[in-house]
Design an enzyme around this catalytic site. Sequence first.
Site, mmCIF file in Angstrom:
data_model
loop_
_atom_site.group_PDB
_atom_site.id
_atom_site.type_symbol
_atom_site.label_atom_id
_atom_site.label_comp_id
_atom_site.label_asym_id
_atom_site.label_seq_id
_atom_site.Cartn_x
_atom_site.Cartn_y
_atom_site.Cartn_z
ATOM 1 N N ARG A 50 -10.104 32.449 61.585
ATOM 2 C CA ARG A 50 -11.245 31.716 62.370
ATOM 3 C C ARG A 50 -11.575 32.293 63.636
ATOM 4 O O ARG A 50 -12.403 31.762 64.277
ATOM 5 C CB ARG A 50 -10.639 30.432 62.438
ATOM 6 N N ASN B 30 -10.015 25.974 71.699
ATOM 7 C CA ASN B 30 -9.982 25.415 70.231
ATOM 8 C C ASN B 30 -9.122 24.196 69.831
ATOM 9 O O ASN B 30 -8.912 24.028 68.723
ATOM 10 C CB ASN B 30 -9.710 26.386 69.227
ATOM 11 N N THR C 58 -10.790 35.678 72.631
ATOM 12 C CA THR C 58 -11.661 36.229 71.626
ATOM 13 C C THR C 58 -12.994 36.189 71.921
ATOM 14 O O THR C 58 -14.064 36.844 71.696
ATOM 15 C CB THR C 58 -11.268 36.005 70.334
ATOM 16 N N TYR D 243 -16.406 31.239 68.855
ATOM 17 C CA TYR D 243 -16.773 29.723 69.569
ATOM 18 C C TYR D 243 -17.013 29.837 70.954
ATOM 19 O O TYR D 243 -17.077 31.152 71.489
ATOM 20 C CB TYR D 243 -15.098 29.255 69.586
ATOM 21 N N ASP E 294 -0.804 28.825 77.966
ATOM 22 C CA ASP E 294 -1.863 29.007 77.259
ATOM 23 C C ASP E 294 -3.394 28.208 77.782
ATOM 24 O O ASP E 294 -4.461 28.009 76.962
ATOM 25 C CB ASP E 294 -1.746 28.187 75.722
ATOM 26 N N CYS F 160 -2.118 33.023 79.145
ATOM 27 C CA CYS F 160 -3.010 32.000 79.796
ATOM 28 C C CYS F 160 -4.496 33.150 79.635
ATOM 29 O O CYS F 160 -4.301 34.327 79.507
ATOM 30 C CB CYS F 160 -2.613 31.619 80.998
ATOM 31 N N HIS G 29 2.835 33.062 70.345
ATOM 32 C CA HIS G 29 3.182 31.488 69.599
ATOM 33 C C HIS G 29 3.912 31.482 68.218
ATOM 34 O O HIS G 29 3.703 30.648 67.514
ATOM 35 C CB HIS G 29 1.744 30.945 69.311
ATOM 36 N N TYR H 62 -1.419 38.273 67.241
ATOM 37 C CA TYR H 62 -1.806 36.953 66.797
ATOM 38 C C TYR H 62 -1.767 36.894 65.222
ATOM 39 O O TYR H 62 -2.970 37.319 65.017
ATOM 40 C CB TYR H 62 -2.778 36.459 67.696
HETATM 41 O O1 LIG Z 1 -5.482 29.309 68.452
HETATM 42 C C1 LIG Z 1 -6.631 29.575 69.092
HETATM 43 O O2 LIG Z 1 -7.564 29.038 68.883
HETATM 44 C C2 LIG Z 1 -6.401 30.845 70.102
HETATM 45 C C3 LIG Z 1 -7.596 31.437 70.516
HETATM 46 C C4 LIG Z 1 -7.369 32.499 71.423
HETATM 47 C C5 LIG Z 1 -8.358 33.301 71.697
HETATM 48 O O3 LIG Z 1 -9.491 32.836 71.432
HETATM 49 O O4 LIG Z 1 -8.098 34.293 72.320
HETATM 50 O O5 LIG Z 1 -6.100 32.641 72.059
HETATM 51 C C6 LIG Z 1 -5.054 32.035 71.692
HETATM 52 O O6 LIG Z 1 -3.762 32.277 72.462
HETATM 53 C C7 LIG Z 1 -5.179 30.968 70.766
#
Ligand SMILES: O=C(O)c1cc(C(=O)O)oc(=O)c1
Length: 316
Positions: free
Chosen positions: A142, A274, A89, A61, A269, A44, A193, A169
Site C-alpha cells: 500500500r 497512515n 515514502t 498518501y 514512528d 521517526c 516494526h 519494511y
Molecule cells: O505503515 C506505514 O504506513 C508506514 C509508512 C511509512 C512511510 O510512508 O515511510 O513509514 C513507516 O514506518 C510506516
Amino acid sequence: MAHTGIEHGVTTGDFTKSEGWLDWYDGPTTPTFRLPAGAVDAHCHVFGPGEQFPYAPERKYTPCDASAEQLFALRDHLGFDRNVIVQATCHGADNTALVDALRRSEGRARGVATVRRDVTDEQLAELHEAGVRGVRFNFVKRLVDRVPTDSLQEIVAKIAPLGWHVVIYFEAEDLPELYDFFSSITTDVVVDHMGRPDVTKDPNGPEFELFLRFMRENQNVWTKVSCPERLSVSGPRALDGEQHAYTDVVPFARRVVEEFPDRVLWGTDWPHPNLKDHMPDDGLLVDYIPQIATTPDLQQKLLVDNPRRLYWQEGA
Ligand SMILES: O=C(O)c1cc(C(=O)O)oc(=O)c1
C-alpha cells in the site's frame, strides 16, 4: 499536486491531505518512564513542510506537515538525546527534506535514505556527509510499487563500501517469499516494526517463529521493536493516561528484546503515517517501553548502546 478542492481533507501548503488522515498528537504528556541518558529515537520521520519540500508525485498518501523543528521539540520534550530519521515514502527518493533535517540537527540525527539504482557515488558521499547511514527498501504494497531485487542488489553493492546498512519494511505474510533475498544481503539489515506480525496470532506460533528464525540464522539482522500503535488490535490505546497500552503487542516485542538484546532498536514512528483509528500520545508511547524492555540493562541496550553502535560508530 495542486489543491483542487475536490478531495476531502485539509490543505497543507499546496497539498491536500489524504482522506481520513490523522494529524500527530499536539501536546503529548511528559513520560513517566525516564529515558536513560543519551537515548535515541531510532525511527521517526519528517514530512515536508510541503511548501518547502514538495511531496513526491509517485506517493501513495499525502500527509500533514511535520517539520524538523517540530521533531526536535518532541525529542527534547520526551527526553531523547538523538533521532534516526527514516525517509518516508511520501517523499519518494527525494531526500532533500531528510538532509535538511539532518543538517539542522547539528550531529544529533542520523538518516536512512531512499535511493534509486542509478544513484552516483558523489550523491552517496553527500548523503553520508549529511549523516545518512542506511537505505530503506520497502515491500509494503500500500506504500510503494515493488522494486525488482536486482536493482536492490545493485544499491547494496554501492552502499556497502560506505559501511551503511539496509532497512527493510515488509509484512509478516510476505517474509516466506522474501526470506532468501533478505538473507543474501551482506550488510547489516534492520527490520522495521518487527516485520509487522499479526498480533492476533500466537507469539509462539509458526508465523512469528519464522521471523525469529530469520534473526537467529542471520546475525547481521536487527529489528525495531517499534509501532505497537500500528500492530495492536485490542489495545488499550496510548491515550488518556493509559500506562499499559498495547498489551497484545507486548509478548511479541518482549520475546525479541530478550532473545536479541544487542540487535534491537526502538523509535516513536512520529508523526505516525497512515494511522486510521487513533493517534497516540507520544509521552504514553514512551511509557510503553518498560513493558517490553523490563530491566535497566535491556533498556540501556535498546535505547542507547545499540543505536549508538549502528549510527554513531565514529563516536561523538
Ligand atoms: O505503515 C506505514 O504506513 C508506514 C509508512 C511509512 C512511510 O510512508 O515511510 O513509514 C513507516 O514506518 C510506516
